[in-house]
Design an enzyme around this catalytic site. Sequence first.
Site, short mmCIF file in Angstrom:
data_model
loop_
_atom_site.label_atom_id
_atom_site.label_comp_id
_atom_site.label_asym_id
_atom_site.label_seq_id
_atom_site.Cartn_x
_atom_site.Cartn_y
_atom_site.Cartn_z
N LEU A 150 -5.43 -1.63 5.71
CA LEU A 150 -4.67 -2.65 5.47
C LEU A 150 -3.94 -2.33 4.27
O LEU A 150 -4.38 -2.25 3.20
CB LEU A 150 -5.60 -3.97 5.46
N ASP A 151 -2.42 -2.78 4.32
CA ASP A 151 -1.66 -2.68 3.23
C ASP A 151 -2.00 -3.52 1.93
O ASP A 151 -2.82 -4.40 2.11
CB ASP A 151 -0.33 -3.19 3.66
N VAL A 152 -1.33 -3.27 0.94
CA VAL A 152 -1.55 -4.15 -0.35
C VAL A 152 -0.82 -5.63 0.13
O VAL A 152 -1.32 -6.57 -0.27
CB VAL A 152 -0.99 -3.52 -1.48
N ARG A 194 6.68 -3.61 9.83
CA ARG A 194 7.95 -3.91 9.13
C ARG A 194 9.32 -3.57 9.66
O ARG A 194 10.26 -4.19 9.73
CB ARG A 194 7.63 -4.01 7.66
N GLN A 237 1.05 -0.89 8.82
CA GLN A 237 1.92 -2.40 8.88
C GLN A 237 3.38 -1.84 8.26
O GLN A 237 4.21 -2.57 8.78
CB GLN A 237 1.21 -2.90 7.53
#
Lengths: 258, 416
Positions: free
Chosen positions: A57-59, A196, A192
Amino acid sequence: LNAAPGRAPRQRVRFLPAPDGGGATGLVATRVPVLADHPLVRGPRLRRLKIGAGHRLDVKASGVFVLGLGHGNKLLTDLYNCHLTKVYTVGGLFGKATDDFSDTGKLVEKTTFDHITREKLERIVAVIQGANHKALLMHSNIDMKTQEAYELAVKGLIRPMGKSPPIITAVRCLQFALPEFQLEIHCLHETQQYLRKIVHEIGLELKSSAVCTQVRRIRDGVFTLDDALLRTQWNLQSIQNAIRDCQLRVKTELEKTL
Amino acid sequence: MALWARQVSRWCCLLQAARAAELPRGLRGRSSTAQARRGFAPLALPPSRNEVLPWRLQAYRHVPVGSYSPRDSAKDGSFSSPECNLPSLVKQEQAKAETLPDLSAKTLYEDWDDIPPSSALEEISEEEAVQIIAEPLLPLQSSTLRDYVDHSETLAKLVHLGVDLSQVEKRQKAGQLLLTLDFEKDIRKILLFLKDVGVEDNQLGPFLTKNPYILAEDLEALETRVAYLKSKKFGKAEIAQMVSRAPYLLLFSVERLDNRLGFFKNELGLSVKKTKDLVIRLPRLLTGKLEPVKENLQVCQIELGFQRNEIQQIVFKTPKILTASKKRLKQTFDYLHNIMGIPHHMLTRFPQVFNSKLLRIRERHMFLTFLGRAQYDPTQPSYISLDQLVSLPDEVFCTEIAKASIQDFEKFLKTL
């Protein structure tokens, strides 16, 4: 965890001089706890925990993040090999384009977006879903002409069981209020940043531009938002309860797939 | 010397058979294994004496790691001069095989003349075998105090006081220090001194865990420092509180303490009474480094844009701001001022928001905006004060301020 009662200190037989004073010194064999096992001398029993992480999971993203503790790390690899879909809520904003497709990046261009309507968005979304469905069938390596393939497709169980590029299995538009919109995306093997990029491409397809404001994972295979623990709930009791609740579900899922 | 080595090494292991060995000279006739031990006895007894000295072999004092205590030489002295008066309880140091006490040649010849030394392979009777207790040797070097705690009274008493040895051994040289000290002589005086200063009994353990180095300090130096603090008109209870909360305070010399108090007075520009009040509430200021404090003050003035009198007010209310990290300060201020829109004078009135976690402020603020109740201006209706925003626990916050249930709050948090 360290507050739970540890093992009792070892006893040791020591010969101590008997308390009667004066001449005769007898020996009294007494059991004396070995001081080396005293909690103040030994220190805390558990100093480290092995924690492994599930799908990345991205920041900038938020949502359900699966962690494995200790022996649970082995289950993590098994879950990875199940190739279950993840569900994201992606929020976007029309009218801007940035270099890293999110709203905190450097602005590249600004466009108008008044011509966009909900039907146009849904049409684009359906196109994306169709294209990805073809990729899904191709990467799942099943011969399409067999009876088993038909039965699996009816049940909706066709999915790639090996490495594959990111595949979107379903997209749905949840909210649409110009310039903002929200999509629900079911996908496999994605990152993720890929999501985007999808938002950015949707903007381009609609002859405008879009940036992604929010990526939130609602579901990761068996784990949903309801099972997720909030920051305030990161204590031993809730973690133990959560593990116990999910244990059965994880086991059934693994047995079903493998 | 080789013979002596063998004999010494045989009972180099802990002989805890504390027997009052009657040691008149006639004991020589007994079996050979016990003979070696009693071989000492004639040395200890001066030739003119006929009394019986109860000879007790007590639990031996632990040999400090890497260095051998001066007791060895004391033992030498006592053996080589038979005229000295031995105390009735002799604490015998068990020397390791490698460092033999340098016993005089006289004793050696005495032994050789009378009875041939027994070899280790001789058979001994059952009773003798039962009486020998051989335990494994203590390691000469160890990284934990666990190996020594059973054999050292000092360490045992410290554990019973409540000192956490597992933390102390992680500090530099603290473990070594504890091993070389003697409870009765050194530690007891300092403990009594600390009790005089006002540290509670149950606090002594944690105090020593955080600051074991105080046990190596000179008692007079400690007393001068306390006298200095008293001369600066700190009350006795206040000194006790300061010392308990900042264990390193008494390690600083008088000049250093003086410099630091002066520094705070000058930098903050507060009156003497207020500075003292500040230091009593946060004694860590005196023991910590000074450069971060200066930098924090600069940050407050230049980057955050507070006036000097505002800084004084803030620091007086929440001295912790001086030791907070700059990045966190800047982030919190940025969120409070720019996103929540709170002006400087409000922040001066409620500086405790700087101490709370940014995540907490952010979550609660977003929840309030979602409900439409984010009103921080006291002139408007339904005003929410900042200290209530951060200091209340979650349940009270939800029911009183946000007028919503906790489940709603949690669901909202999951949508962030």
